[in-house]
Design a protein around this motif. Sequence first.
Motif, PDB file in Angstrom:
ATOM      1  N   ALA A 143       0.844  -1.191   0.000  1.00 29.26           N
ATOM      2  CA  ALA A 143       0.000   0.000   0.000  1.00 29.26           C
ATOM      3  C   ALA A 143       0.878   1.239   0.000  1.00 29.26           C
ATOM      4  N   LYS A 144       0.306   2.338  -0.450  1.00 31.05           N
ATOM      5  CA  LYS A 144       1.035   3.599  -0.388  1.00 31.05           C
ATOM      6  C   LYS A 144       0.853   4.198   0.994  1.00 31.05           C
TER       7      LYS A 144
ATOM      8  N   SER B 215       0.012   7.121   1.825  1.00 31.98           N
ATOM      9  CA  SER B 215      -1.199   7.926   1.954  1.00 31.98           C
ATOM     10  C   SER B 215      -2.431   7.060   2.184  1.00 31.98           C
ATOM     11  N   GLN B 216      -2.364   5.795   1.732  1.00 31.22           N
ATOM     12  CA  GLN B 216      -3.507   4.904   1.948  1.00 31.22           C
ATOM     13  C   GLN B 216      -3.570   4.410   3.392  1.00 31.22           C
TER      14      GLN B 216
END
Lengths: 230, 271
Positions: free
Chosen positions: B68-69, B71-72
């Motif tokens: 996942a990034k 920001s996620q």
Amino acid sequence: MDAIAKATRQPVRMRGRSYVAFTFCPVVPIAGWLEEVDATLARSPGFFVGKPVVLDLSAVDLSQSAIAHLVASLEQRNIRVLGIEGVDASQVTTSMPPLLTGGRHCVLTQNEPKKPEAKPKLTSLLVESPVRSGQSVVFAEGDVTVLGSVGSGAEIVAGGSIHIYGTLRGRAMAGVNGNAAARIYCHRIEAELLAIDGYYQTAEEISATLRDRPAQAWLQGDIMRITPLI
Amino acid sequence: MAKVLVVTSGKGGVGKTTSTAALGAALAQMGETVVVVDFDVGLRNLDLIMGAERRVVFDLINVVQGVAKLSQALIRDKRLENLWLLPASQTRDKDALTDEGVGSIIADLRTKFDWVLCDSPAGIERGAMLAMRYADEAVIVTNPEVSSVRDSDRIIGMLDSKTVKAERGERVEKHVLITRYDQARASRGEMLSIEDILEILATPLLGIIPESQDVLRASNVGSPVTLNDAASAPARAYTDAARRLMGETVTMTVPLARKSFMNRLLGRRAA
């Protein structure tokens, strides 16, 4: 009027240049001589790296395969042979370094890497920060001085005496190499264990009257004495 | 200039997670953008204390592994818009953390936030080591009892040797935060005194958090104690500590729980 310059074929230019090369003169037995080379390399590794080396085989009588083996052995030691001299041209194959003649003797100035001047061996260790729980300061060569405190669960091991200018809450082991004259000094004693030359006392055995004051521990025969400093 | 601050202690149950949440919220209330990062992989709690447990989708491990990034995985607090949480994974263990992964996440967070607060797991193993690895500052949470103080001493030694800053020859700025302090018991000699603790740890004091029911009450409703009841004694102590982190000089007091009028009248039941 346009003159087109004709490409003139210029002869390949060659210049003469001379280099100073190390000359190795192997002697029999070759194995023994190689050991000496090894000893030199051990003293100053990389000494021959990038330096031209010529093999003078006039002192020995080697077969073609023996010469090949010798060159290979030197290459294993990172010594690349530039040329060979002092042997008959028939002895040298094309896979070997070329035969050289007409070498002149010159004096080689060997500048061996200077050995770092032997510093006088440290006989004491100064620790300027507190020694925290779980840390261990080991200095078998001499005295240890700690400017801060020694935390509970930390230990100081010294060949000589131990000086602690804070509170000693951990373990202190002095004279570990059999120095019965070593002592332990601390500004405040709450030690878990004190040991000098293998004789030790644990916290339980340290008299409560000594606690929280400057104290020293020393050996009187095989009895550990702990006495107030002031 | 972003600051990475690790909240650590060595010993478990002394109040690292509570303190991380309370300090993070207090800093956010002062207008700073703050992220609190849970490093307790496998035993996460910070999401509960922050009241964000029902909004966790991705976590620290997902980001470390590139699933996942960042920001996620970041969760914005519902009460303060400049307070964020990066939760830990509950299903993995600390071995899922890598030095490079943590390093890149911290570097990334530095660009986005004023404060990165790392909630360290207890112990001195991989999880705790990686939580403190990239820290600029450290808050060492200590209870006034010998076992906690000795563990804190050990952690301070590690902050001075195992962090990136220490390896570069710099110093991690360290603060001691004393939690669960009970003035009455300390004066009766049932607890280590503040002076004793500071003498042993030889580290500056950041604050003294009184033992209080307000802390438990706040965590039960999933709110940092500084947000739940800003007037309570522990909340005031945490806010003072946060102001000291910001470089303000605040007189060191031990905030006492104000007893209500009825409590003062009927303080103790006679036998």
